[in-house]
Design an enzyme around this catalytic site. Structure first.
Site, short mmCIF file in Angstrom:
data_model
loop_
_atom_site.label_atom_id
_atom_site.label_comp_id
_atom_site.label_asym_id
_atom_site.label_seq_id
_atom_site.Cartn_x
_atom_site.Cartn_y
_atom_site.Cartn_z
N SER A 1 0.84 -1.20 0.00
CA SER A 1 0.00 0.00 0.00
C SER A 1 0.87 1.25 0.00
CB SER A 1 -0.89 0.02 1.25
OG SER A 1 -0.12 0.32 2.41
N ASP A 2 0.32 2.33 -0.52
CA ASP A 2 0.94 3.63 -0.25
C ASP A 2 0.82 3.87 1.25
OD1 ASP A 2 2.13 6.10 -0.49
OD2 ASP A 2 0.91 6.72 -2.20
N TRP A 3 1.61 4.80 1.76
CA TRP A 3 1.73 4.97 3.21
C TRP A 3 0.41 5.50 3.80
CZ3 TRP A 3 5.24 2.49 1.30
CH2 TRP A 3 6.44 2.14 1.94
#
Length: 952
Positions: free
Chosen positions: A234-236
């Site tokens: 995932s993106d952060w």
């Protein structure tokens, strides 16, 4: 696969099998969420060490968001893309692998392959281009370079993440055609041609489903249809759920240790909402990554080459490489008769006048997670001064370009405890007791993104002495969101800084607000700022700088200086306030009064050169008033040297634009980046970038692919050559090129075909220009002549140029049956069989059987009325009357590709289809289909504005 790699793969499989047998559900799930901001969990049970990630793609920053290790700062992605050079992109990947290895990084979070859908996008500087094929090809090369040395690449952000406004919640509504033809295509190319070990899922929703939960795109397209076996992270902070994300194909939640998986995912698995086989698949992909990067005991990284000695960020070798990378992407948009500047005409008595805040404080990188801390930053003023000497450069400041000041330069403040450059950071816990104290060489600090001694503090205190003579007025203040107190001697101020309405919390540390006040420097006084921590992630910084001069005075001084100069160079551009993560632009206009500055200088100077220091398009209302325009991008730590090299003719501006530049705000096919009721409609469909400009009411300022160079050459004539067996081709005429002298550049008259090649200056006094044999860019001439005498070395025209002619000819025959002559670009050398895979001498029967209609051979170009004959009639109803320019843009990809059997006819058909139906299927669909049937082979760019008989 080598025997060593086969053994490693087998060993990885053994570890995976043991992990699936021996780890319980809780242990498996723990590994699927990060351990910290940029690291993963390890476990001794299966010999897995923690893996380390680092942001990219313009440098390997390391685990510290601000104030970390000094590392190399590369030119930004658009500037690298403007070189149109896969070999250079691969070399960048190799260099970044070295930077990663020096910091024990396992995965570099790059490249970014989202498209330049709207020029308002704030993060476009991280992405390559508006074109999916160009983006994919360059990204694939970049990935191959990194992973060659056992460092993983992470392609981001999957998918439809082209803007920043409400990026964590926005619902991107995209048609399937646009997804397939445009937004998925760069990822598909990367998967097919480079096999990235990781991909990052985006923040946004795609057609009502979060990207982290997109079963159709993640499991269906990425993992099944493309058969990709890597890890999807995932993106952060992008993951919103447990079961839907786990079932939707997400493998890893970042960052950690907190997140929506953990106990929730364990509970979901035990309840049957998530099958344990799904958990196992995620674990398999994680352990496969660990094996590839060498994070499993006894298993070496999956490198295909051994890395040599690491070059430090400030080593001569690294500096030269970065300098050359930057200069290769610079684009000359106007001013072939002005540039390069003649060194001999710049003297102590007649110095070069250099004007602008960006000349003195050149923007070398964008903002947000892609920013790094370089060992030095070479401004354009630094570069020109080093090249010419202090007495031959007169540098003047320009107008204010930022709304909020930057953090204090290290040399402007001193730690009051140690006397070292920088500031003192002291943290306090909830009871008011001191928690930690440390020195920082940089004047800002981020809390909440690391595990340092200040983490968890309730209050941060920043303190410093000012480096300035007593009595000097200085602008001091703070950067960051929250409740502040600021004191200097007896003066104390209490205030709060807040975000603008609608800004997300992350804007507070990406593009922080500020507060400033003017003080008078006094000996023994300490500047102290205290921030009460209210956000999970907080930025705190000190501002210390000279009191700025008024814009009006600076404009007046610039005009006076320009009046006495033969040539004035004005540097304008954007800053990290516009080109940054988390924020989009609301206009393409230059910030502040930079347009007024350019106009004032242009009215006063004999000649005015404008250097644009930005990665993405800006408006140029003064374009007709200036003599030359040079696009410099965000050129990295050696940027000033690179720009000086181009201005002074030591390097040629061989770059070509990768984004179409509008004339005015609102122009273009896709403009809006602001969601309505949470949704952003990609209403333009596939008509993004140059595709959407076809047939539009407004013409752009500069087309995608625009760019000039130092040389101009012509093809004047050609003759058909036919052998006894019926095969044919073109024979190079004896006189096919000329140089206009003494001016290094000129526009050819209308109806004359022209191109350009890279040239270098001959030895002093020779009176000739010599081609750089073997590195001609973007196309090679058949012959160059100094004046009308000396013949230079020859080189063949790129295959892409030949294909362009063939495809344009195909278009003409389809829409103008009475016109049987191919377009008026003349080719050197003999042309082989037109249709790949079809035997010479028997083309048409096999071509018809294959569904391919081959063009006839070029007959004669001794004379012709119209270079492309496309402003005249077209056969068939509903076919638009295309201008020369628009047709060339339709044929753009043929200029840049060598196409193999099974794909040529698809792209040819596209040229006709888009022309006949501007709203129909776009080139991306055909290239996407073509890519699935064979390897794409992009060549060096061939100028697409060659036969216009006019400037770009």
């Amino acid at each position: 696969m080598s025997q060593g790699n086969e053994a490693s793969a087998s060993a990885i499989d053994d570890v995976i099998a043991r992990a699936l047998r021996e780890l319980d559900l809780d242990e498996k799930v723990e590994l699927l969420t990060g351990a910290a901001a940029f690291s993963l969990h390890g476990t001794e049970a299966i010999g897995l060490r923690p893996m380390i990630f680092s942001d990219g793609p313009t440098g390997v920053r390391g685990s510290e968001f601000v104030g970390g290790k000094k590392v190399a700062l590369f030119p930004n992605a658009t500037l690298l893309a403007q070189a149109w050079d896969e070999a250079a992109a691969e070399r960048v990947g190799e260099m970044l692998a070295g930077e990663g290895r020096a910091q024990d990084v396992d995965v570099v979070l790059g490249p970014t392959v989202n498209l330049h859908r709207s020029p308002l996008g704030g993060r476009l500087f991280e992405a390559y281009a508006e074109d999916p094929l160009l983006s994919g090809r360059l990204a694939a090369a970049y990935i191959r370079g990194i992973q060659r040395y056992g460092i993983g690449a992470c392609v981001k952000h999957y998918v439809a993440n082209e803007s920043e406004t409400q990026r964590r919640t926005v619902n991107a509504r995209v048609s399937e055609a646009a997804l397939r033809e445009l937004y998925l295509l760069p990822f598909e190319i990367c998967v097919a041609d480079a096999h990235p070990w990781t991909i990052m899922a985006a923040y946004n929703n795609v057609n009502d489903v979060p990207a982290t939960e997109q079963d159709e795109l993640n499991n269906g397209v990425l993992k099944s249809e493309w058969a990709w076996d890597g890890l999807l992270m995932s993106d952060w902070g992008a993951t919103k759920t447990a079961a839907p994300a786990a079932n939707g194909g997400l493998d890893l939640v970042m960052p950690g240790p907190r997140g929506p998986w953990g106990d929730q995912l364990v509970a979901a698995a035990r309840s049957g909402a998530v099958a344990e086989a799904t958990i196992d698949d995620h674990l398999v992909r994680l352990l496969r990554l660990a094996g590839r990067v060498g994070a499993l005991d006894g298993i070496p990284a999956a490198r295909t080459a051994e890395m040599g000695p690491l070059a430090p960020a400030d080593s001569p070798a690294m500096r030269l490489s970065l300098r050359n990378l930057a200069s290769a992407g610079v684009v000359l948009l106007k001013g072939q008769d002005i540039l390069p500047l003649h060194d001999s005409l710049i003297t102590d008595d007649s110095p070069l006048v250099l004007i602008g805040r960006h000349a003195l404080e050149t923007s070398l990188q964008g903002g947000g997670s892609a920013s790094v801390r370089p060992p030095h930053q070479i401004s354009i003023a630094d570069g020109l001064t080093e090249a010419l000497g202090e007495d031959r450069v007169r540098a003047l400041d320009g107008v204010v370009v930022r709304s909020n000041p930057t953090a204090a330069a290290p040399e402007s403040i001193i730690d009051p405890q140690t006397g070292r450059p920088g500031m003192r950071i002291t943290s306090f816990d909830g009871s008011g007791a001191e928690q930690a104290s440390s020195n920082s060489e940089v004047a800002e600090f981020v809390l909440g993104l690391s595990s340092g001694p200040h983490e968890g503090a309730s209050v941060l205190e920043l303190s410093a002495e000012l480096v300035a003579p007593p009595g000097t007025p200085m602008l001091v203040g703070v950067r960051g969101v929250g409740e502040w107190t600021l004191s200097y001697g007896d003066e104390t101020y209490a205030f709060a800084t807040t975000l603008l309405p609608g800004d997300s919390a992350e804007v507070g540390f990406m593009v922080p607000p500020s507060w400033t006040h003017v003080v008078e420097v006094a000996p023994g006084r300490i500047l102290v700022a205290r921030l009460a921590i209210s956000e999970r992630i907080s930025l705190a910084g000190l501002v210390v700088q000279s009191v700025p001069t008024s814009d009006e005075q600076l404009i007046t001084e610039a005009a006076l200086a320009a009046r006495d100069a033969a040539t004035a160079v004005v540097v304008v551009g954007l800053t990290a306030e516009q080109e940054t993560e988390a924020v989009d632009k609301n206009t393409l206009a230059l910030p502040g009064r930079q347009d007024d500055l350019v106009r004032a200088v242009a009215e006063a100077a004999q000649h005015t050169v404008v250097v644009i220091n930005s990665a993405t398009p800006v408006l140029m209302p003064w374009l007709d008033q200036v003599d030359a325009v040079l696009w410099a991008g965000l050129p990295g730590q050696e940027g000033g040297h690179a720009i000086a090299d181009v201005l002074l003719g030591k390097a040629e501006p061989t770059g070509r634009l990768v984004t179409t530049c509008p004339v005015a705000d609102g122009d273009g096919p896709a403009w809006n980046v602001t969601p309505q009721d949470g949704a952003l409609d990609y209403a333009e469909g596939t008509r993004v970038g140059y595709r959407g400009w076809y047939g539009a009411d407004a013409e752009p300022a500069f087309w995608f692919g625009s760019g000039l160079g130092w040389g101009v050459w012509d093809y004047r004539s050609a003759e058909q050559v036919r052998s006894d067996d019926g095969t044919g081709g073109l024979r190079e005429p004896p006189q096919c090129g000329s140089w206009a002298t003494p001016s290094p550049m000129r526009w050819c008259p209308a109806r004359r075909v022209r191109s350009r090649s890279r040239v270098t200056r001959a030895p002093s006094g020779s009176g000739t220009k010599q081609p750089r044999v073997g590195s001609l860019h973007p196309a090679a001439p058949c012959s160059l002549h100094a004046g009308s005498a000396t013949s230079a070395s020859r080189s063949s025209v790129p295959d892409g140029a030949r294909l362009a002619d063939r495809h344009l000819s195909r278009f003409q025959r389809q829409h103008q049956p009475e016109h049987r002559t191919a377009p008026a670009r003349i080719l050197a050398r003999e042309i082989p069989a037109v249709c790949p895979g079809i035997a010479p001498g028997d083309r048409q029967p096999q071509a018809r059987a294959a569904g391919i209609s081959c063009p006839t051979m070029i007959k004669s170009y001794e004379s012709f009325e119209d270079p492309f004959s496309l402003r005249r009639r077209h056969a068939g109803p509903g076919v638009p009357d295309l201008s020369d320019r628009k047709l060339i843009m339709l044929a753009y990809h043929q200029v840049h590709l060598t196409l193999g059997t099974g794909r040529t006819h698809r792209v040819i058909d596209h040229v006709a289809q888009d022309a006949a139906d501007p709203g129909g299927v776009g080139m991306g669909d055909h290239l996407w289909s073509a890519h699935r049937h064979g390897r794409l082979g992009m060549k060096q760019p061939y100028p697409i504005d060659l036969a216009m008989g006019q400037g770009p």
